[in-house]
Design an enzyme around this catalytic site. Sequence first.
Site, PDB file in Angstrom:
ATOM      1  N   ARG A 237      11.534  -7.108   5.118  1.00 36.37           N
ATOM      2  CA  ARG A 237      11.179  -5.506   4.553  1.00 36.37           C
ATOM      3  C   ARG A 237      12.522  -4.435   5.113  1.00 36.37           C
ATOM      4  O   ARG A 237      12.529  -5.442   6.528  1.00 36.37           O
ATOM      5  CB  ARG A 237       9.746  -4.907   4.571  1.00 36.37           C
ATOM      6  CG  ARG A 237      10.112  -3.671   4.925  1.00 36.37           C
ATOM      7  CD  ARG A 237       8.717  -3.114   4.377  1.00 36.37           C
ATOM      8  NE  ARG A 237       7.882  -3.246   5.563  1.00 36.37           N
ATOM      9  CZ  ARG A 237       6.825  -2.985   6.154  1.00 36.37           C
ATOM     10  NH1 ARG A 237       5.631  -1.428   4.862  1.00 36.37           N
ATOM     11  NH2 ARG A 237       5.563  -3.234   6.916  1.00 36.37           N
TER      12      ARG A 237
ATOM     13  N   ARG B  24     -10.000   0.684   9.064  1.00 42.66           N
ATOM     14  CA  ARG B  24      -9.751  -0.876   9.314  1.00 42.66           C
ATOM     15  C   ARG B  24     -10.875  -0.998  10.136  1.00 42.66           C
ATOM     16  O   ARG B  24     -10.298  -2.015   9.868  1.00 42.66           O
ATOM     17  CB  ARG B  24      -8.417   0.015  10.054  1.00 42.66           C
ATOM     18  CG  ARG B  24      -6.561  -0.384   9.394  1.00 42.66           C
ATOM     19  CD  ARG B  24      -6.059  -0.479  10.359  1.00 42.66           C
ATOM     20  NE  ARG B  24      -5.176  -1.465   9.769  1.00 42.66           N
ATOM     21  CZ  ARG B  24      -3.387  -1.089   9.246  1.00 42.66           C
ATOM     22  NH1 ARG B  24      -3.664   0.182   9.424  1.00 42.66           N
ATOM     23  NH2 ARG B  24      -2.401  -1.612   9.159  1.00 42.66           N
TER      24      ARG B  24
ATOM     25  N   LYS C 100       0.489  -0.668  -0.297  1.00 44.50           N
ATOM     26  CA  LYS C 100      -0.472   0.651  -0.208  1.00 44.50           C
ATOM     27  C   LYS C 100       1.175   1.281  -0.079  1.00 44.50           C
ATOM     28  O   LYS C 100       0.957   2.377  -0.820  1.00 44.50           O
ATOM     29  CB  LYS C 100      -1.350  -0.215   1.376  1.00 44.50           C
ATOM     30  CG  LYS C 100      -1.811  -0.734   1.374  1.00 44.50           C
ATOM     31  CD  LYS C 100      -3.316  -0.959   2.385  1.00 44.50           C
ATOM     32  CE  LYS C 100      -2.355  -1.266   4.046  1.00 44.50           C
ATOM     33  NZ  LYS C 100      -1.141  -2.979   4.022  1.00 44.50           N
TER      34      LYS C 100
ATOM     35  N   ARG D 207      -0.878  -9.525  12.678  1.00 49.82           N
ATOM     36  CA  ARG D 207      -1.495  -8.074  11.647  1.00 49.82           C
ATOM     37  C   ARG D 207      -2.399  -8.874  10.972  1.00 49.82           C
ATOM     38  O   ARG D 207      -3.420  -7.949  11.087  1.00 49.82           O
ATOM     39  CB  ARG D 207      -0.587  -7.695  11.244  1.00 49.82           C
ATOM     40  CG  ARG D 207       0.549  -6.289  12.054  1.00 49.82           C
ATOM     41  CD  ARG D 207       1.944  -6.597  11.758  1.00 49.82           C
ATOM     42  NE  ARG D 207       1.949  -4.962  10.887  1.00 49.82           N
ATOM     43  CZ  ARG D 207       2.742  -4.952   9.605  1.00 49.82           C
ATOM     44  NH1 ARG D 207       4.091  -5.807  10.085  1.00 49.82           N
ATOM     45  NH2 ARG D 207       2.628  -4.123   9.147  1.00 49.82           N
TER      46      ARG D 207
HETATM   47  P1  AMP Z   1       0.558   0.023   8.815  1.00 54.84           P
HETATM   48  O1  AMP Z   1       1.756   1.000   9.022  1.00 54.84           O
HETATM   49  O2  AMP Z   1      -0.300   0.917   8.471  1.00 54.84           O
HETATM   50  O3  AMP Z   1       0.746  -0.892   9.358  1.00 54.84           O
HETATM   51  O4  AMP Z   1      -0.166   0.313  10.502  1.00 54.84           O
HETATM   52  C1  AMP Z   1       0.963   0.129  11.020  1.00 54.84           C
HETATM   53  C2  AMP Z   1       0.127   0.035  13.255  1.00 54.84           C
HETATM   54  O5  AMP Z   1      -0.256   1.366  12.802  1.00 54.84           O
HETATM   55  C3  AMP Z   1      -0.958  -1.102  12.822  1.00 54.84           C
HETATM   56  O6  AMP Z   1      -0.822  -2.347  13.346  1.00 54.84           O
HETATM   57  C4  AMP Z   1      -1.765  -0.440  13.815  1.00 54.84           C
HETATM   58  O7  AMP Z   1      -1.266  -0.520  15.019  1.00 54.84           O
HETATM   59  C5  AMP Z   1      -1.767   1.019  13.695  1.00 54.84           C
HETATM   60  N1  AMP Z   1      -3.228   1.582  13.070  1.00 54.84           N
HETATM   61  C6  AMP Z   1      -2.432   1.835  11.368  1.00 54.84           C
HETATM   62  N2  AMP Z   1      -3.840   2.483  11.111  1.00 54.84           N
HETATM   63  C7  AMP Z   1      -4.735   1.909  12.366  1.00 54.84           C
HETATM   64  C8  AMP Z   1      -6.073   2.112  11.829  1.00 54.84           C
HETATM   65  N3  AMP Z   1      -6.927   2.890  10.969  1.00 54.84           N
HETATM   66  N4  AMP Z   1      -7.151   1.732  12.779  1.00 54.84           N
HETATM   67  C9  AMP Z   1      -6.169   1.635  14.092  1.00 54.84           C
HETATM   68  N5  AMP Z   1      -4.829   0.700  13.618  1.00 54.84           N
HETATM   69  C10 AMP Z   1      -3.963   1.670  13.179  1.00 54.84           C
END
Ligand code: AMP
Length: 215
Positions: free
Chosen positions: A127, A88, A13, A171
């Site tokens: 990564r 999410r 993404k 995740r």
């Molecule tokens: P990402 O970089 O999008 O993979 O996000 C890393 C972490 O941030 C996730 O595993 C969640 O702990 C938190 N996070 C990011 N976006 C959200 C969201 N929209 N709702 C809840 N937690 C989030």
Amino acid sequence: MRIILVGPPGAGKGTQADSICAKYGIAHISTGDILRANVKAATELGKLAKGYMDAGKLVPDELIIEMVESRIQESDAKAGFLLDGFPRTRRQAEELDSLLKKHGFSLDAVVELAVADEVAVKRLASRRLCAQCGEIYNTVMKLPKTEGVCDRCGGSIIQRDDDDEAVIRNRLAVYHEQTAPLIEYYRIKGVLCTIDATGSRDAVMKLLEADFGGK
Ligand code: AMP
């Protein structure tokens, strides 16, 4: 143009978001990046979010919704924005509908980047990224010229705490349970466009342009 990018962790993404935002001249709003910046700066939000993030769990909806509402009103988002990693949960999606309505914004598309779990696990476990500028590396496909040093800015190359394999699997489980149902939510609204994100960055970008480029 206002777009949501949805897909499991490891779907690419962030990478595709950069290309789409450059092409359309819109703001890239990644809730994960905003949270990580808060953790780094040790803000109140960062302190609250860190434990959830390290465990691969979702940060509570209220914190995220407030954060997004203020971010979409910043000046660089006036011309449009791409939401990466938000919504999410069903509650976040419903709150986003209300926020868009409240601010008179419409949603142009929801792009789903689809990838199998095992591909996502392999990508995330290999990564690496620059702690300073965020440039993405990979221990199999894209190593920096000098070990541990970013080619772009000279910063240190690190692994994200939540790119540990056990956390990655958590995740993915959270994604299937809480986020994947949103695909149906947006399909019913008639705004969903699904792209096979198994290929390379350029191959996926070509698919995106073919399916979505006309907008
Ligand atoms: P990402 O970089 O999008 O993979 O996000 C890393 C972490 O941030 C996730 O595993 C969640 O702990 C938190 N996070 C990011 N976006 C959200 C969201 N929209 N709702 C809840 N937690 C989030």
